[in-house]
Enzyme design. Structure first.
Site, PDB file in Angstrom:
ATOM      1  N   SER A 143       0.803  -1.216   0.000  1.00  0.00           N
ATOM      2  CA  SER A 143       0.000   0.000   0.000  1.00  0.00           C
ATOM      3  C   SER A 143       0.835   1.265   0.000  1.00  0.00           C
ATOM      4  CB  SER A 143      -0.909  -0.012   1.213  1.00  0.00           C
ATOM      5  OG  SER A 143      -0.139  -0.231   2.364  1.00  0.00           O
ATOM      6  N   LYS A 181       4.819  10.779   2.213  1.00  0.00           N
ATOM      7  CA  LYS A 181       4.693  11.691   1.087  1.00  0.00           C
ATOM      8  C   LYS A 181       5.559  12.927   1.334  1.00  0.00           C
ATOM      9  CE  LYS A 181       0.124  10.568  -0.836  1.00  0.00           C
ATOM     10  NZ  LYS A 181       0.041   9.212  -0.238  1.00  0.00           N
TER      11      LYS A 181
END
Lengths: 223, 223
Positions: A143, A181
């Site tokens: 994921s 991120k």
DNA sequence: AGTATACAAGAACAGGTGTTCGGTGTCAAG
DNA sequence: CTTGACACCGAACACCTGTTCTTGTATACT
């Protein structure tokens, strides 16, 4: 101005010192150097050591036993030279494997659990930035693909209190979802930019985001 | 059977030896240990060193100056202990940065160009498999996304002559296109499997594929 | 021929360093 | 109270180790 080259004896002495230190954990004595380099007189060894010192290849502590040290210059010449333990500890970091990271779940970091058997060894030269407060997390699951991170990859994290635009972070959203991120503070909102350039960023209100750590490096081992 | 714990003096001695070696590049003398640990008699230092030796924390070479060495066991106890240069050289690999890798172009490897300034330092413990014949390539461009590899990532390669199913390799297809993929020999054809599990593999005839090296590790530094 | 420098060597010496000896003190067990 | 184990200590000693002295040879230069 060019220096005179080393005599053969002087080269032999440097190489012997290098090897002796590597094998014995201590520098050799004057007599050990003599024995290894076919020099029958301690004064000839001493003479050559004085010359090597003048050439900047050697340091000597006077009147202590085994008071020799090769210099950085000698190391550059002979490569693979001995380092002090400080150099080693500075260069080769042992980073604790602190747990796993799964997209969608908060990081479960094991506090103060330092397991040498499961530590990750990384050269400090490969880390851009500070090398204190590092820990490692192993990625579980597919994921994290948007972060260009595979199942099984190792993420080297650092605990931080200040984040700058463009840092890659582990961000916890709504106490519920962790993602890796690049982070940008755009005033009224936070932009979380995936590492995969073909994917779109997400935007969240600042109060919904907790930065759990900064990503310092990612390592993918092969099976 | 449990051992008696170390006395405070013995712990002090071990820590002093550790620090002394790190700072001086040689072990301390009996008298230096005494001075640092408030022991006025060389025979007391000698007595404690004998005890530490019995506990497997220390080795001694008899009748040579500075004949002390901490053991692996002591290193485990005190962490960050000194290693010989051989340990360092074995653990910390300097891998030459040999060039770039771009999807779609053959690898341009610089033969015998070993530039220490641009070498990559990697711990041998992080490499699964052999650590000889390694070189590093830096990824240029976004075209390796299917390999889960970013622009700027460092790929640690190894020259190989035999490939096994499941190895990740740099494969040159038709003398024209380099790709990083897991390789499987399926008899009449070669399957090249992207690292990104959401992408489909490609199938090519064996004679169209040249394996340029095996991927041993991938490193992503942060800016 | 004389001088200077580099390199070499044996011997002697001074001091560094490790080991041993004889002794003392504390504590626990019998 | 006695004994044994452990820890400690100063002193002495043996040997290790680094430094210095004196002498010699070879080479280059004046």
């Amino acid at each position: 101005m060019s220096e005179k080259p080393l005599s053969e004896r002087q080269q032999n002495i440097l190489e012997f010192i290098n090897e002796y230190v590597a094998e014995n954990g201590r520098p050799p004595t004057i007599r050990e150097i003599g024995a290894a380099c076919n020099i029958s007189s301690t004064s000839v060894v001493n003479y050559n050591l004085t010359r090597l010192k003048e050439k900047g290849l050697l340091e000597r502590d006077a009147e202590v036993s085994r008071g020799l040290r090769l210099t950085e210059k000698a190391r550059a010449v002979y490569g693979g030279l001995w380092q002090t333990a400080n150099d080693v500890m500075t260069n080769l970091l042992r980073i604790p494997m602190a747990g796993n990271i799964v997209a969608g779940e908060p990081i479960d970091v094991i506090e103060d659990a330092y397991d040498y058997d499961d530590a990750v060894e990384v050269s400090a030269s490969m880390i851009n930035g500070r090398t204190d407060d590092l820990y490692a997390l192993r990625v579980s699951g597919d994921s994290m693909i948007d972060a260009m991170v595979n199942d099984g990859d190792i993420v080297i994290m650092r605990s931080v209190h200040e984040i700058r635009d463009g840092d890659m972070v582990a961000a916890l959203i709504d106490d519920d979802t962790t993602t890796l991120k690049y982070i940008y503070n755009e005033g009224s909102q936070i932009r979380l930019q995936p590492a995969n350039p073909t994917m779109e960023p997400i935007y969240v209100e600042p109060e919904r985001v907790q930065v759990q750590g900064k990503v310092m490096m990612i390592v993918r081992q092969m099976p």
